[in-house]
Enzyme design. Structure first.
Site, PDB file in Angstrom:
ATOM      1  N   HIS A  64      47.262  20.038  27.886  1.00  0.00           N
ATOM      2  CA  HIS A  64      47.678  21.320  27.324  1.00  0.00           C
ATOM      3  C   HIS A  64      48.513  22.104  28.318  1.00  0.00           C
ATOM      4  CE1 HIS A  64      44.851  24.311  29.163  1.00  0.00           C
ATOM      5  NE2 HIS A  64      43.957  23.339  29.158  1.00  0.00           N
ATOM      6  N   ASP A 173      44.645  25.080  35.486  1.00  0.00           N
ATOM      7  CA  ASP A 173      44.127  24.724  34.169  1.00  0.00           C
ATOM      8  C   ASP A 173      45.180  25.118  33.143  1.00  0.00           C
ATOM      9  OD1 ASP A 173      42.719  24.347  31.824  1.00  0.00           O
ATOM     10  OD2 ASP A 173      41.229  25.910  32.209  1.00  0.00           O
ATOM     11  N   GLU A 205      45.806  25.399  23.514  1.00  0.00           N
ATOM     12  CA  GLU A 205      44.471  24.820  23.710  1.00  0.00           C
ATOM     13  C   GLU A 205      43.452  25.900  24.016  1.00  0.00           C
ATOM     14  OE1 GLU A 205      41.018  23.213  25.972  1.00  0.00           O
ATOM     15  OE2 GLU A 205      42.523  24.657  26.635  1.00  0.00           O
ATOM     16  N   GLU A 206      43.873  26.892  24.790  1.00  0.00           N
ATOM     17  CA  GLU A 206      42.924  27.927  25.220  1.00  0.00           C
ATOM     18  C   GLU A 206      42.482  28.833  24.076  1.00  0.00           C
ATOM     19  OE1 GLU A 206      41.460  27.971  27.953  1.00  0.00           O
ATOM     20  OE2 GLU A 206      42.700  26.931  29.443  1.00  0.00           O
ATOM     21  N   ASP A 228      42.570  16.910  31.271  1.00  0.00           N
ATOM     22  CA  ASP A 228      42.328  18.338  31.469  1.00  0.00           C
ATOM     23  C   ASP A 228      41.689  18.494  32.842  1.00  0.00           C
ATOM     24  OD1 ASP A 228      41.977  21.120  31.017  1.00  0.00           O
ATOM     25  OD2 ASP A 228      41.553  20.778  28.907  1.00  0.00           O
ATOM     26  N   HIS A 312      39.596  29.513  35.604  1.00  0.00           N
ATOM     27  CA  HIS A 312      39.968  30.745  34.911  1.00  0.00           C
ATOM     28  C   HIS A 312      40.001  31.957  35.840  1.00  0.00           C
ATOM     29  CE1 HIS A 312      39.102  29.277  30.520  1.00  0.00           C
ATOM     30  NE2 HIS A 312      39.894  28.458  31.211  1.00  0.00           N
TER      31      HIS A 312
END
Length: 338
Positions: A64, A173, A205-206, A228, A312
């Site tokens: 992603h 990420d 994706e998130e 990922d 994150h």
């Protein structure tokens, strides 16, 4: 590793929140343009094809493209920007943080932070994101000319080299996964494959995996590998089912994943004497592999994750050796397909 480091830095320097991945897609396209046929679709996915276009076996490689961020929801009477999550942003790391607001102009801002002396709950209290605001130093009228609801906000930070082969950046990420497939395409550039390969740098994706759903449906692959990031060992986290920085790819095992593909990836890692770890999941994986595996009449799918610390946050950390080993593992797998 210097070239790989610079690849990561270029990818992480391009903004790309869910639904606003265009700059990140352009950066990824620039890396793949000399290696594969590249195009974008209506969802904002970037795809690239190489290998044998007429082969019976068609492998989809998904990573992603989007990263977590914030979205402007309004402007108050004093010019402060009201915000909401755009993906799984961690409220704990926001107060006092420097951010970039992508409005009519690119603006610098700071997430408002109440001094602990004035907080009723003391230093440990964290407001929900929708109660926070961003200060861009403008009045209400000035802010309205440059910012509108729906504009995106990202951590304002630059990628950094740490000691050894480790790097830190916001957006690893999942630009780490994007880098894996860029590197894999480089490795296979001069080789003749017996399969068709479609790289899918998927959008959103998130916020639910919409890009992977539509991208996999359009590609109609016979099998797929998703890459990922996943959790690496760090202080304060139990060492259960975690990877290690420099410990190699984390090969996923879950009900939704293809056991035969997983076993072959493990076999190849062993044959290449490559470090690797298992990542055991008893249900869904929480990645695009869930969407891809259940596309159409079903797609046999494997999942490989790059170990990452501080997910994150503005300072995610990976080891470049894990990027290289993951790319080499997937390249070895593709050589056998067909």
């Amino acid at each position: 590793m210097e070239e790989l480091e610079q690849l990561i830095f270029r990818l992480c320097s391009a903004p790309g929140t869910p639904g606003g991945e265009s700059p990140a897609a352009e950066a990824a396209a620039a890396e793949l343009s000399g290696l594969a046929k590249v195009q974008t679709d209506r969802m904002g996915n970037l795809t690239a094809e190489f290998g044998n276009p007429d082969a019976r076996e068609h492998v989809l490689l998904d990573a992603h493209l989007d990263q977590i961020g914030l979205i402007v929801t309004g402007i108050d009477e004093n010019g402060f920007l009201k915000i909401g999550r755009c993906g799984g942003t961690d409220a704990r790391v926001l107060p006092g943080g420097a951010v970039t607001v992508y409005g009519a102009e690119t603006l610098c801002g700071v997430v408002c932070c109440t001094p602990p002396h004035l907080q009723e709950g003391g230093e440990d209290k964290v407001e929900p994101v929708d109660k926070m605001a961003v200060d861009v130093g403008l009045s209400h009228d000035e802010a309205e000319k440059l910012v509108r609801p729906g504009d995106r906000v990202l951590f304002r930070t630059n990628p950094k080299r740490l000691l050894g082969t480790r790097v830190s950046a916001a957006g690893l990420d999942n630009r780490a996964g994007v880098a894996v497939f860029c590197r894999c395409a480089q490795i296979l550039k001069q080789e003749k494959l017996n399969c068709k390969v479609t790289v899918l740098f998927s959008a959103q994706e998130e916020t639910g995996g919409a890009g992977a759903k539509t991208g996999a449906f359009a590609a109609r692959p016979t099998q797929a590998i998703a890459v990922d990031v996943s959790f690496a060992k760090q202080p304060g986290v139990p060492d259960v089912n975690l990877g290690s920085l420099g410990g190699g790819p984390m090969i996923g095992i879950a009900p939704v994943l293809s056991r035969s593909m997983t076993d072959r990836l493990i076999g190849l890692a062993e044959e290449k004497k490559m470090p690797w770890t298992r990542e055991i999941m008893g249900g869904g994986t929480g990645t695009n592999s869930d969407e891809i595996a259940t596309t159409g009449s079903g797609v046999p799918t494997a999942l490989i994750s790059v170990p990452l610390r501080y997910m994150h946050t503005p300072a995610e950390v990976i080891d470049l050796k894990d990027i290289e080993n993951t790319a080499q593992l997937i390249a070895a797998y593709l050589r056998e397909v067909g």
